[in-house]
Motif scaffolding. Sequence first.
Motif, PDB file in Angstrom:
ATOM      1  N   THR A   1       0.828  -1.211   0.000  1.00 57.44           N
ATOM      2  CA  THR A   1       0.000   0.000   0.000  1.00 57.44           C
ATOM      3  C   THR A   1       0.864   1.263   0.000  1.00 57.44           C
ATOM      4  OG1 THR A   1      -0.095   0.029   2.400  1.00 57.44           O
ATOM      5  CG2 THR A   1      -1.884  -1.110   1.262  1.00 57.44           C
ATOM      6  N   GLY A   2       2.158   1.091   0.325  1.00 56.79           N
ATOM      7  CA  GLY A   2       3.060   2.254   0.364  1.00 56.79           C
ATOM      8  C   GLY A   2       3.681   2.520  -0.993  1.00 56.79           C
ATOM      9  N   PHE A   3       4.830   3.215  -0.980  1.00 58.41           N
ATOM     10  CA  PHE A   3       5.460   3.603  -2.242  1.00 58.41           C
ATOM     11  C   PHE A   3       6.500   2.592  -2.716  1.00 58.41           C
ATOM     12  CE2 PHE A   3       3.850   7.532  -0.505  1.00 58.41           C
ATOM     13  CZ  PHE A   3       3.288   8.132  -1.627  1.00 58.41           C
ATOM     14  N   MET A   4       7.161   1.954  -1.759  1.00 66.89           N
ATOM     15  CA  MET A   4       8.345   1.186  -2.127  1.00 66.89           C
ATOM     16  C   MET A   4       8.021  -0.131  -2.837  1.00 66.89           C
ATOM     17  SD  MET A   4      11.455   0.067   0.332  1.00 66.89           S
ATOM     18  CE  MET A   4      12.650   1.359   0.466  1.00 66.89           C
ATOM     19  N   GLY A   5       6.943  -0.774  -2.462  1.00 67.91           N
ATOM     20  CA  GLY A   5       6.574  -2.033  -3.111  1.00 67.91           C
ATOM     21  C   GLY A   5       7.451  -3.199  -2.673  1.00 67.91           C
TER      22      GLY A   5
ATOM     23  N   THR B   1       8.440  -4.278  -7.482  1.00 72.05           N
ATOM     24  CA  THR B   1       7.356  -3.596  -8.192  1.00 72.05           C
ATOM     25  C   THR B   1       7.059  -2.300  -7.432  1.00 72.05           C
ATOM     26  OG1 THR B   1       5.799  -4.797  -6.840  1.00 72.05           O
ATOM     27  CG2 THR B   1       6.253  -5.704  -9.006  1.00 72.05           C
ATOM     28  N   ASP B   2       6.446  -1.359  -8.096  1.00 77.75           N
ATOM     29  CA  ASP B   2       6.084  -0.121  -7.392  1.00 77.75           C
ATOM     30  C   ASP B   2       4.928  -0.400  -6.449  1.00 77.75           C
ATOM     31  OD1 ASP B   2       7.963   1.135  -8.868  1.00 77.75           O
ATOM     32  OD2 ASP B   2       6.555   1.922 -10.360  1.00 77.75           O
ATOM     33  N   GLY B   3       4.917   0.294  -5.319  1.00 75.89           N
ATOM     34  CA  GLY B   3       3.793   0.162  -4.398  1.00 75.89           C
ATOM     35  C   GLY B   3       2.587   0.933  -4.922  1.00 75.89           C
TER      36      GLY B   3
END
Lengths: 366, 448
Positions: A248-252, A264-266
Amino acid sequence: MKGFTHFVSGIAVASFFQQAVHMSSQEQSFILCLGGIFGIMPDTLDFKFAKYFYKSDLEIRPDPDNLDARVIAETVAQAVEKAAKEGRGTVQLHTMQLGSNLWRSYSLWFDSATSEVCVEIGPLVDTGQIPFEGTELKDPKKSSARIKVSCEFFQQFDKKSNIAIMSGPCFEFVKRKTGKIEIVFLPWHRTWSHSFTLGVLISLIVGVISFLTVTEGPHAHLYSIPRWMLYPLIILFGSMVHIIEDSTGFMGNNLFYPFTKNRTDGLGLMSAAEAIPNFFFVWTSLIAILYNLDRYRWAPTETPAGIENPTTFFMWFYILPVAIMAFFFFKGKQEKQAAKAGDKKGKTVDFDSQTSVERETDASII
Amino acid sequence: MAILEHLLNPQYLDLFYFSALGVVFSLIISFLPALHIYNVIGIFLMIVLKFEATVAPMQLISLCIGMIVGYSILNTVPATYFGPGDESMSYYILPGAAWVAKGRGYESIILTGVGALGGIIMLAALAPAFLYFMPGLKTITSPHMFWILGAVISYMILSEWPKGISQSESCWENFREGWRFLGVGIATFILSGILGFIVMAKTMVPLDFAFQSITPVFVGLFAIPWLITNIINIGIMPKQYEAQSMELDWELVVRGTFGGFLGGFFAAYVPIVTAGVGGLMAGHATAQRDGRLFVISYGTCKTVYYVGSFLLFFIPGLSLTRGGLAWIVTPVVTVLTMKEYFLFVAIMLFSAGISFLLLMPFTRIIIKLVEKVDYHWISVIALALVIPGVYSFTGMGGLAIMAVSTGIGLLPVMFQARRMNLMGVLLLPVCLNMAGYGNDVLRLLGLI
């Protein structure tokens, strides 16, 4: 998400297994803790193991006696250029410890607009990262540097990395199909440890062991899942909930390591360090645990329920708190956006960033 | 009308007198170096109970409320400047020490006071709600308390991250450096857990003072290592500034109080879990990142833990005995009705008000003291008082336990691991005993 969030979520997932709740209350089993332990396990593997065995192409050990921001920036730029040519490049930045409670700080950031690697030597700080005033480098040529690279950056976080205490960060630069260089913060984090593959593999191993060693418990006819299967399932779902929350965040995450190479992207819905999203997951988990422990209590017809009316329970203890959390979360988001857009009318303080109180107000005590 | 009748009834004025007296006593108790509140109150009540014929049960309870509320707010002052006496304090003391190092000890103490006051107000506001949901919570969690403690232990151990600078060329060297800290933390937890089993199974304390059997353990684990650290510390106490005003916004107070309340309530409700452990978990649950927020939250957490655990005991029909003080007053309390419960809430608010008013002058006095007297010598005097004190109550056996505990207590101090791991002394034996594995461990250790 915070470790505690993953831990409680893991327990919550385990509590959905009726037999596990019965084993806890009737056989003094710690099986529900297993969900929590494997809920936090991916981060444990990263920060207690993987981080030590990740090898970088380049390492930066700034000399505190001969500080030069240009040397640092050039080394980072070298790693970026390596990625541009070969596809990947990594660099490990080290801290400068000058005493038991004294460090020299510096910061690194990447200017996407100008394709420059930027470094600034900061002041001396203590282990609490409190700066000592007047300890900045006097020579402007040595204290900051900007080195232009031959490629464009792709970065999700447009933030300065402050390198000051303990161990420094590691960056990986990966060439994307567009030719841009993606900046990957902490490349050893959220890779193999945060993959479905590892979760499945561990569960399979545990499943084999539990199949051979765990015998069926009392009242087996009450349950649809055999007892031996509980252990691998709780481990699998415990680690999966960690990966889902992190997504659910940015880092994935690198979901299918080793079949996929990159994270993968978050979804970018929230930042992992934000207070409200973390608390939302913690609260949801706590409510789920209480509800499951109550509905799966042993002999429900003979023992009184702790939750007499589930609708009232969810209304007061879940819907209402979540509505309050949502109000503050979206209010904070709006204020952040307003501040970004330069709207001076909007309140610049948001729920999660520094408040006026958190900044020094009394100069006499610094 | 009924409420007014109760409020205006002069028969309750004596309760406010006794609670005020309790706050004053707590001022003295909190100044006693390196002792846990429950042990001191235990001894204190032994003396007071000699006057049982003249002191009514509710008066005695008011005295206790005053003492526990006062202690939970006022003991931050000596703990900040002289070192913590118990685990609940030692969680705060490192950030507290950082504020003292910057000359801002006064500010940090007032912030904890604000947090404590916030916690008391929240307790009072939620007191009617406790009547509604606490019985249900107790019904749900009672059969599961052992694994909840197990989960707390697991999280405490798993959430400690490696330290070190990792600058060696060798991966293994860096790995060893990081894991040295973690290893010490785990070793501390296991050793203190074994010590807990030994002390609980075969105490060396004379039977007359069996209720004090844990005192030498706590003094050894928490107090003496801190005093030793103070004595060998070559640093000097920086000049302490007395801020004339503080900028506080509601957002910060509400966030700190809310996070602290969660931790404090968890610690008050779950047996053996202290404010330190509860505070750590709540801090992580609410993603606290700021020093001021931590200090306010800590103030709330500690007060809600101490006072809340006592308040839970007074919920009519619940029979929830949590915290040392509830156990101490059990023989005195015969009937618990709504009247006693809400009187408790009123006295709690009154005591918190007095304690907060005393906080500022008390802090000023302590600052003057540390400015005039070298804190090394204060620590030496404290040590010189504590050791004979432990001997007088627990004899040579107690001293032996204290010596072993001190050895274990020094481990996290020397290797910069979490002092919270020392709570293994209670967490591990109680958790395993509740789960029914206690005797197996005792057999394994050769104790039975």
